[in-house]
Structures are given as C-alpha cells and as structure tokens.
Enzyme design. Sequence first.
Site: not given
Length: 271
Positions: A2-3, A89, A107, A151
């Site tokens: 998930p973002e 789960h 997970r 950077r």
Amino acid sequence: MPELPEVEVTRQGFADRIAGALIDEAVLGKPLRWPLGCEAASLAGQQVHRVTRRGKYLLIHLSSGLLLLHLGMSGSVRFAQNLPQRGVHDHFDLITSHGTLRLHDPRRFGAVVFASGLNDPRAVKLLGRLGVEPLEGGFDPGAFHAALRLRRAPIKQILLAGELVVGVGNIYASEALFMAGIRPTVRGDQLSKPRVMRLHGAIQAVLRRALAMGGSSLRDFSGTDGQSGYFQMDAMVYGREGQPCRVCATPIRQIRQGQRSTFFCANCQKH
Ligand code: ZN
C-alpha cells in the site's frame, strides 16, 4: 505494498464513520511489526476523535493519546458494523460503538502503536524523519530544488527514501520521472531548476490521479467497506519492461536500484 494514495483512500473510507465512537475493546491477534506499546485493555472507554494521515501512517486520535496504524507490505483495513469472525490474518480489532476497525495483514509487517501524543518518543521515532506531504502546501518547488542540490544519490532513490517528500513509492516514482522526462539514475544535484519544477508537477499529478482512481498498488487491497478498491493503474512505464513506450514505442527498460525495480524509457528519459 500500500502506498500513500491507498492509505489516504483507506482513511477517507472510515474516518467520518468512526469519529465520535467509544472504544469497547481492542483485540490483538499475532504479533505485528512492533508491539502495541500499551495494555490493550487500557484503550477501552476512550473516544475516537478523528483520523488523520502522515506519510503512510494513519493517526487515530483518541481522547487520551493516539494509535499509529501502518499497513506494512500487505495490510488492509475494514470498518463495518458486522464483520465476520476474525480470521488467521486479522491481527487487530478495534471494537467501537460505531463498528469494528479491523487490520488484516497476512505478512504482518504492519503495525498498530499507541503513543501518548505526537511528542511521545514512539511517535517521534516513526514520524520524525518524514519529509513534507506531497499534496500539501509544504511541498514547494523552490525548496525541493534547494534540497536536491545537496544530494548526490540517484533521483529515484532520493524519492523512495521519503526524507524530502513522503509518499512517492516505487510505482509513483517511476511514473513521475517518466512524466518529467528524467532518467531515474540522474543525481539529485545534477537536476536543473526547470527540470525539478517539472518533476514536482509530475509527482503531484501522478499521486492525484492515483487518489482519484482509489489507489492502485496492492493486489488484494480492499476498501474499508470490504469492496475491492484495487485498480490496475494504466502505467506508462511501471511493470512494462520490454513493451513499447506509449509515447515513442522504444521498448521500456528495467534496472535495479537499491534492491528495487526501476522502469524507464531510454528515449523519453535520455538524461
Ligand atoms: Zn518513450
């Protein structure tokens, strides 16, 4: 995984409905990435005030303290009055007067962590190093350019690190760099201001589109009412190695950068 768009869509799916609810009980399943950090029983009787988001954390503000919820690699959240019995789960149930909030996470890289407030060391540890929000006023093109000038890492990895701007995960970084015509391997300090301006606009456009479509990246992502929120993003480069670029027909290339796959068009993103 998930973002940010999926997390924000998740938040919008239950934030209004849970606001004002009284917590009856918190039920824990198997251990998640980090311990809860308080006795589950101590959450009973608290009221849920509101749910906000910072990066990929959902912040569930309570009458005393807050819960930081992270979906990890495979987590999803449902909120409903009558959920089925907990499955193997399902590792966190927040049972409230308005319904049950359930974290499903096969997970178990997700987490629910209690903090007494935003200054609690636990909250500072998780939120303190996060960059600015990409869709809010703090994400300023001039400041973004100034920070990139310091950077030397490849721009794709700078974006993924989330220290300058949060929420630009693997899919969205590849897509935004394509949209901006920037090779993912270019060093941050080698990007001119006009190119950084283009990248800034591309990041916002890609994330706004994903948000509008209801989130894109988790195969078994389901909306908070249990309906599928999965949306196969019509990607320009992500996951399309060997296929023709949608702009110039050059085969899309895939490389590895810091253990992650990067996709780009060598013609549209020359340097
Ligand atoms: Zn191309």
